[in-house]
Design a protein around this motif. Sequence first.
Motif, PDB file in Angstrom:
ATOM      1  N   UNK A  43       1.310  -1.234   0.341  1.00  0.00           N
ATOM      2  CA  UNK A  43       0.171  -0.118  -0.099  1.00  0.00           C
ATOM      3  C   UNK A  43       0.937   1.311   0.027  1.00  0.00           C
ATOM      4  N   UNK A  44       2.417   1.084   0.096  1.00  0.00           N
ATOM      5  CA  UNK A  44       3.498   1.990   0.586  1.00  0.00           C
ATOM      6  C   UNK A  44       4.004   2.568  -1.042  1.00  0.00           C
ATOM      7  N   UNK A  45       3.569   1.266  -1.418  1.00  0.00           N
ATOM      8  CA  UNK A  45       4.872   1.385  -3.381  1.00  0.00           C
ATOM      9  C   UNK A  45       4.104   1.182  -3.968  1.00  0.00           C
ATOM     10  N   UNK A  46       2.553   0.543  -4.282  1.00  0.00           N
ATOM     11  CA  UNK A  46       1.874   0.423  -5.472  1.00  0.00           C
ATOM     12  C   UNK A  46       1.199   1.780  -6.008  1.00  0.00           C
ATOM     13  N   UNK A  47       0.572   2.537  -4.598  1.00  0.00           N
ATOM     14  CA  UNK A  47      -0.088   3.633  -5.571  1.00  0.00           C
ATOM     15  C   UNK A  47       0.728   4.745  -6.103  1.00  0.00           C
ATOM     16  N   UNK A  48       1.985   4.357  -6.068  1.00  0.00           N
ATOM     17  CA  UNK A  48       2.542   5.158  -7.119  1.00  0.00           C
ATOM     18  C   UNK A  48       2.393   5.708  -8.277  1.00  0.00           C
ATOM     19  N   UNK A  54      -3.621  11.098 -10.149  1.00  0.00           N
ATOM     20  CA  UNK A  54      -4.144  11.165  -8.926  1.00  0.00           C
ATOM     21  C   UNK A  54      -3.621  11.623  -7.777  1.00  0.00           C
ATOM     22  N   UNK A  55      -2.865  12.677  -7.692  1.00  0.00           N
ATOM     23  CA  UNK A  55      -2.000  12.749  -6.543  1.00  0.00           C
ATOM     24  C   UNK A  55      -2.311  13.022  -5.537  1.00  0.00           C
ATOM     25  N   UNK A  56      -3.359  12.695  -4.550  1.00  0.00           N
ATOM     26  CA  UNK A  56      -3.848  13.476  -3.674  1.00  0.00           C
ATOM     27  C   UNK A  56      -4.457  12.194  -3.440  1.00  0.00           C
ATOM     28  N   UNK A  57      -5.558  11.360  -4.414  1.00  0.00           N
ATOM     29  CA  UNK A  57      -5.714   9.428  -3.438  1.00  0.00           C
ATOM     30  C   UNK A  57      -4.342   8.782  -3.769  1.00  0.00           C
ATOM     31  N   UNK A  58      -2.917   8.945  -4.264  1.00  0.00           N
ATOM     32  CA  UNK A  58      -2.193   8.342  -4.072  1.00  0.00           C
ATOM     33  C   UNK A  58      -2.018   8.721  -2.667  1.00  0.00           C
ATOM     34  N   UNK A  59      -1.294   9.860  -2.288  1.00  0.00           N
ATOM     35  CA  UNK A  59      -1.523  10.338  -0.986  1.00  0.00           C
ATOM     36  C   UNK A  59      -1.411  10.109  -0.079  1.00  0.00           C
ATOM     37  N   UNK A  60      -3.149  10.343   0.202  1.00  0.00           N
ATOM     38  CA  UNK A  60      -3.958   9.900   0.899  1.00  0.00           C
ATOM     39  C   UNK A  60      -3.640   8.041   1.706  1.00  0.00           C
ATOM     40  N   UNK A  61      -3.518   7.088   0.875  1.00  0.00           N
ATOM     41  CA  UNK A  61      -3.399   5.754   0.814  1.00  0.00           C
ATOM     42  C   UNK A  61      -1.722   5.577   1.148  1.00  0.00           C
ATOM     43  N   UNK A  62      -1.210   6.485   0.300  1.00  0.00           N
ATOM     44  CA  UNK A  62       0.546   5.758   1.758  1.00  0.00           C
ATOM     45  C   UNK A  62       0.433   6.885   2.260  1.00  0.00           C
ATOM     46  N   UNK A  63      -0.090   7.408   2.641  1.00  0.00           N
ATOM     47  CA  UNK A  63      -0.264   8.152   4.148  1.00  0.00           C
ATOM     48  C   UNK A  63      -0.120   7.482   5.232  1.00  0.00           C
ATOM     49  N   UNK A  64      -1.763   7.319   4.791  1.00  0.00           N
ATOM     50  CA  UNK A  64      -2.659   6.259   5.338  1.00  0.00           C
ATOM     51  C   UNK A  64      -1.933   4.572   6.374  1.00  0.00           C
TER      52      UNK A  64
END
Length: 370
Positions: A43-48, A54-64
């Motif tokens: 979850x901290x790698x694949x959303x990249x 979709x930078x907001x979605x990417x950062x939200x998932x990785x941040x969580x």
Amino acid sequence: MAVVVTVLAFTPTVAHIGPEIGDLPRHEPGGVGAVVGVALTLAMCLPLAVRSRMPAVCLSVIGTAFAISQALGYPETFGKVGILLALYAAGAHLARFRRTFAVVLTAGYAVLAVALHNLGSPQRFPDFVAFYLVLVVIWLAGTGVRRWRAEEAERRRLAAEVAAATERARIARDLHDVVTHHVTAMVVQADAAQFLLDSAPERAGTGLRAISDTGRRALTELRTLLDVLEATGESGTAERTPALGKIADLVERARLSGQPVELSEQGEPLPRSVDVELATYRVVQEALTNALKHATLNPTEVRIRHGQDHIEVEVITLGPAVGDAATPSGGRGLTGLRERVRMLGGDLVFGGLPDDGGFRVRATIPGSHA
């Protein structure tokens, strides 16, 4: 990017390298915990993969995922680098609600810091602030790149507008030159034909044919310019552009209009760029047009000197002006040509001759042979 970070996250040599803030006692997962740990790493790698779209979605998932990993005390992993990359991508690509999103991220970080402190993290307030400042710097770095890209796009837009305006001005000058020259020639030829109808009817047909030929040439050049205005993308426009070899045609048409014109050339003609050849053609065309307008039947001489790195054009019309009011001057031709020649790094001067009241146009146009 997503694939590279994922692979490194599971590579033993670098798997333990990554940003850390909680420093809670390490939780060595097993069974379900191991599966959860792998899921958090992914979850901290694949959303990249969608960090720019979709930078907001990417950062939200990785941040969580990063926050959960810190709170549960999972071991360090290279996958946690994803939070830094996602933060930079959000600063560089996020277009809407940037300030709101930044406030939400700050609030989320504050909640994480409080939670880590309550869970027994050895970090103190200055440590959490320092880590937060690192995150801010990464966000601002992305913001700076975004601003630079926007400024570069604006510069390209302005450059395109300037180029378009320059092209429109060039086409306007060409239209002026084409219409003025050919219409003037047709007026002079029509006047001559009308005179010959009374004095020499058998020669009037020659004048009428000259008017017809001049009209066809004018239509051909106007169609060429209209093709450019329509931006059809055809590559044949340059081939239809008047060149140095067609100056003799200008002289011959002026003779058919009744103007005594002599052409002399010095030096070896060399192939030049399209802009140089067209400017030379237009100088001769405009000078002969003025001779037909204001010094009808006066001797005119066209002199062309071919240099290695420049062309000199001189058109001299002898005798006083005897212009006809039927062919008024717009006063833009030679002035516009002067600007065109100066854009090529040359110079154009014109004015009356002191002795016999004639008129001279002289241009020097730089341009090494192609």
